[in-house]
Design a protein around this motif. Structure first.
Motif, mmCIF file in Angstrom:
data_model
loop_
_atom_site.group_PDB
_atom_site.id
_atom_site.type_symbol
_atom_site.label_atom_id
_atom_site.label_comp_id
_atom_site.label_asym_id
_atom_site.label_seq_id
_atom_site.Cartn_x
_atom_site.Cartn_y
_atom_site.Cartn_z
ATOM 1 N N GLU A 173 0.435 -2.185 -0.360
ATOM 2 C CA GLU A 173 -0.086 -0.828 -0.189
ATOM 3 C C GLU A 173 -0.506 -0.537 1.248
ATOM 4 O O GLU A 173 -0.858 0.586 1.583
ATOM 5 C CB GLU A 173 -1.273 -0.597 -1.124
ATOM 6 C CG GLU A 173 -0.896 -0.153 -2.522
ATOM 7 C CD GLU A 173 -0.364 -1.305 -3.369
ATOM 8 O OE1 GLU A 173 -0.697 -2.463 -3.057
ATOM 9 O OE2 GLU A 173 0.372 -1.058 -4.336
ATOM 10 N N GLY A 175 -3.182 -1.267 2.780
ATOM 11 C CA GLY A 175 -4.543 -0.767 2.806
ATOM 12 C C GLY A 175 -5.381 -1.471 3.857
ATOM 13 O O GLY A 175 -4.942 -2.429 4.502
ATOM 14 N N SER A 224 7.516 5.038 -2.961
ATOM 15 C CA SER A 224 6.340 4.193 -3.153
ATOM 16 C C SER A 224 5.518 4.612 -4.368
ATOM 17 O O SER A 224 4.768 3.815 -4.923
ATOM 18 C CB SER A 224 5.461 4.221 -1.891
ATOM 19 O OG SER A 224 4.831 5.483 -1.729
ATOM 20 N N ARG A 225 5.654 5.867 -4.783
ATOM 21 C CA ARG A 225 4.932 6.331 -5.978
ATOM 22 C C ARG A 225 5.346 5.551 -7.210
ATOM 23 O O ARG A 225 4.558 5.385 -8.145
ATOM 24 C CB ARG A 225 5.197 7.821 -6.204
ATOM 25 C CG ARG A 225 4.642 8.734 -5.139
ATOM 26 C CD ARG A 225 5.061 10.171 -5.390
ATOM 27 N NE ARG A 225 4.671 10.629 -6.716
ATOM 28 C CZ ARG A 225 5.057 11.788 -7.240
ATOM 29 N NH1 ARG A 225 5.856 12.588 -6.561
ATOM 30 N NH2 ARG A 225 4.647 12.137 -8.453
ATOM 31 N N GLN A 229 0.914 0.743 -6.503
ATOM 32 C CA GLN A 229 -0.233 1.329 -7.182
ATOM 33 C C GLN A 229 -0.761 2.547 -6.425
ATOM 34 O O GLN A 229 -1.294 3.476 -7.020
ATOM 35 C CB GLN A 229 -1.341 0.280 -7.340
ATOM 36 C CG GLN A 229 -0.976 -0.850 -8.278
ATOM 37 C CD GLN A 229 -2.109 -1.848 -8.438
ATOM 38 O OE1 GLN A 229 -3.135 -1.755 -7.766
ATOM 39 N NE2 GLN A 229 -1.928 -2.805 -9.332
ATOM 40 N N GLU A 230 -0.627 2.513 -5.097
ATOM 41 C CA GLU A 230 -1.060 3.637 -4.275
ATOM 42 C C GLU A 230 0.099 4.116 -3.420
ATOM 43 O O GLU A 230 0.768 3.319 -2.766
ATOM 44 C CB GLU A 230 -2.233 3.233 -3.378
ATOM 45 C CG GLU A 230 -3.493 2.852 -4.126
ATOM 46 C CD GLU A 230 -4.635 2.542 -3.183
ATOM 47 O OE1 GLU A 230 -4.548 2.958 -2.002
ATOM 48 O OE2 GLU A 230 -5.588 1.884 -3.618
ATOM 49 N N GLN A 231 0.337 5.412 -3.404
ATOM 50 C CA GLN A 231 1.447 5.974 -2.640
ATOM 51 C C GLN A 231 1.190 5.849 -1.138
ATOM 52 O O GLN A 231 0.059 6.017 -0.667
ATOM 53 C CB GLN A 231 1.635 7.445 -2.995
ATOM 54 C CG GLN A 231 2.819 8.106 -2.287
ATOM 55 C CD GLN A 231 3.000 9.557 -2.710
ATOM 56 O OE1 GLN A 231 2.240 10.062 -3.525
ATOM 57 N NE2 GLN A 231 4.009 10.207 -2.173
ATOM 58 N N THR A 233 1.295 7.607 1.828
ATOM 59 C CA THR A 233 1.379 8.958 2.359
ATOM 60 C C THR A 233 1.344 8.923 3.882
ATOM 61 O O THR A 233 1.035 7.894 4.501
ATOM 62 C CB THR A 233 0.212 9.815 1.854
ATOM 63 O OG1 THR A 233 -1.003 9.349 2.453
ATOM 64 C CG2 THR A 233 0.098 9.728 0.332
ATOM 65 N N ARG A 236 -1.890 7.568 5.424
ATOM 66 C CA ARG A 236 -2.277 6.154 5.371
ATOM 67 C C ARG A 236 -2.374 5.582 6.784
ATOM 68 O O ARG A 236 -1.439 5.686 7.575
ATOM 69 C CB ARG A 236 -1.258 5.358 4.549
ATOM 70 C CG ARG A 236 -1.550 3.859 4.399
ATOM 71 C CD ARG A 236 -2.842 3.590 3.674
ATOM 72 N NE ARG A 236 -2.916 4.294 2.410
ATOM 73 C CZ ARG A 236 -2.433 3.802 1.271
ATOM 74 N NH1 ARG A 236 -1.854 2.616 1.244
ATOM 75 N NH2 ARG A 236 -2.549 4.500 0.161
#
Length: 282
Positions: A173, A175, A224-225, A229-231, A233, A236
């Motif tokens: 993701e 993140g 990615s959608r 689990q998280e798109q 965008t 990001r």
């Protein structure tokens, strides 16, 4: 129409090899991270066979032993692919961020040999430098902490060893949390653990050449959608290998040891020659 299908069929049926060089070294049927703690220990105690060095790998091993130090950041252009091998993800990420690199790792000299702490598609990896470099398909570079900051190198390497032993998973993701890591994120966080911020994350929509690749970025975001689990965008924020203006390469806490140096010969390896550069002195 039949003739057109016959012409196009080989293109669709013979996808490019989706695995990078080090993935191809994994024995058939092996389960787990071949560059993780268990496999590393198994090679040491003889349960797994040792890594056999080609002449090219031996040259890189010798070069790394002479020139690399604890805490060095190594940069490369990788060839990780998506969509069954059809989409060169690493090369695209380098292009869209206007970087010569797609990937970073951190060097540790262990028992006299340079190894690189990095991430694979599953978790954190530890590879001999002469293995790590096999996944390079273009520019290679090295940066090192400034002399006045080199006492932080043990903390940087210590962070890498810790996440390696804990087998922190790969961060698909992208993140900013600590529960998963991708390669550049691990590099940045290792230095932050030592009290040194190398770079700030950049919004995907703000990387230097995002405006030149809107369709590709939108396609990745939409896809990615369905797989994450998280798109992913455009909002990001991600860490980047970077260039002279942004990302880790631009950090004023690092000094250049090896400038972006093209290393030809993949695939096949061919010469895969070591950089013919004069290393900068302290």
């Amino acid at each position: 129409m039949l003739n057109l299908l016959l012409i196009a069929a080989p293109w669709f049926l013979n996808a490019p090899e989706p695995r990078e060089m080090t993935d191809r070294m994994v024995p058939a049927g092996y389960q787990g991270n071949y560059w993780g703690p268990a496999a590393t220990q198994a090679r040491e105690d003889g349960t797994l066979p040792p890594i056999v060095l080609t002449p090219q790998m031996k040259r890189w091993e010798d070069w790394g032993r002479k020139n690399l130090r604890d805490g060095d950041v190594v940069f490369r252009l990788g060839d990780a692919r998506a969509a069954g091998g059809w989409f060169p993800m690493s090369q695209f990420l380098a292009k869209v961020s206007n970087s010569k690199f797609s990937h970073t790792g951190i060097v540790a000299v262990e028992e006299g040999e340079p190894v690189v702490y990095d991430t694979t598609h599953t978790t954190v990896a530890r590879q001999p430098f002469c293995v790590w470099i096999l996944d390079n398909i273009g520019n290679f570079g090295v940066k090192r902490l400034r002399p006045d900051l080199r006492d932080r190198a043990p903390l940087v390497v210590g962070f890498c060893r810790d996440v390696f032993v804990r087998e922190v998973p790969f961060d698909y993701e992208l993140g900013l949390g600590d529960d998963a890591l991708y390669c550049v994120e691990m590099t940045e966080k290792a230095f932050r653990h030592a009290g040194l911020k190398l770079s700030d994350p950049v919004r995907i929509g703000d990387v230097e050449k995002a405006e030149e690749y809107p369709l590709q970025l939108m396609t990745i975001s939409i896809a990615s959608r369905w797989v994450l689990q998280e798109q992913l965008t455009f909002e990001r924020a991600v860490f980047c290998p970077g260039n002279e203006r942004q990302g880790i390469w631009a950090s004023n806490k690092l000094q250049e040891v090896v400038p972006p140096t093209y290393t030809p010969g993949y695939p096949p390896l061919g010469d895969h020659g070591v950089p013919q550069v004069v290393l900068k002195t302290d």
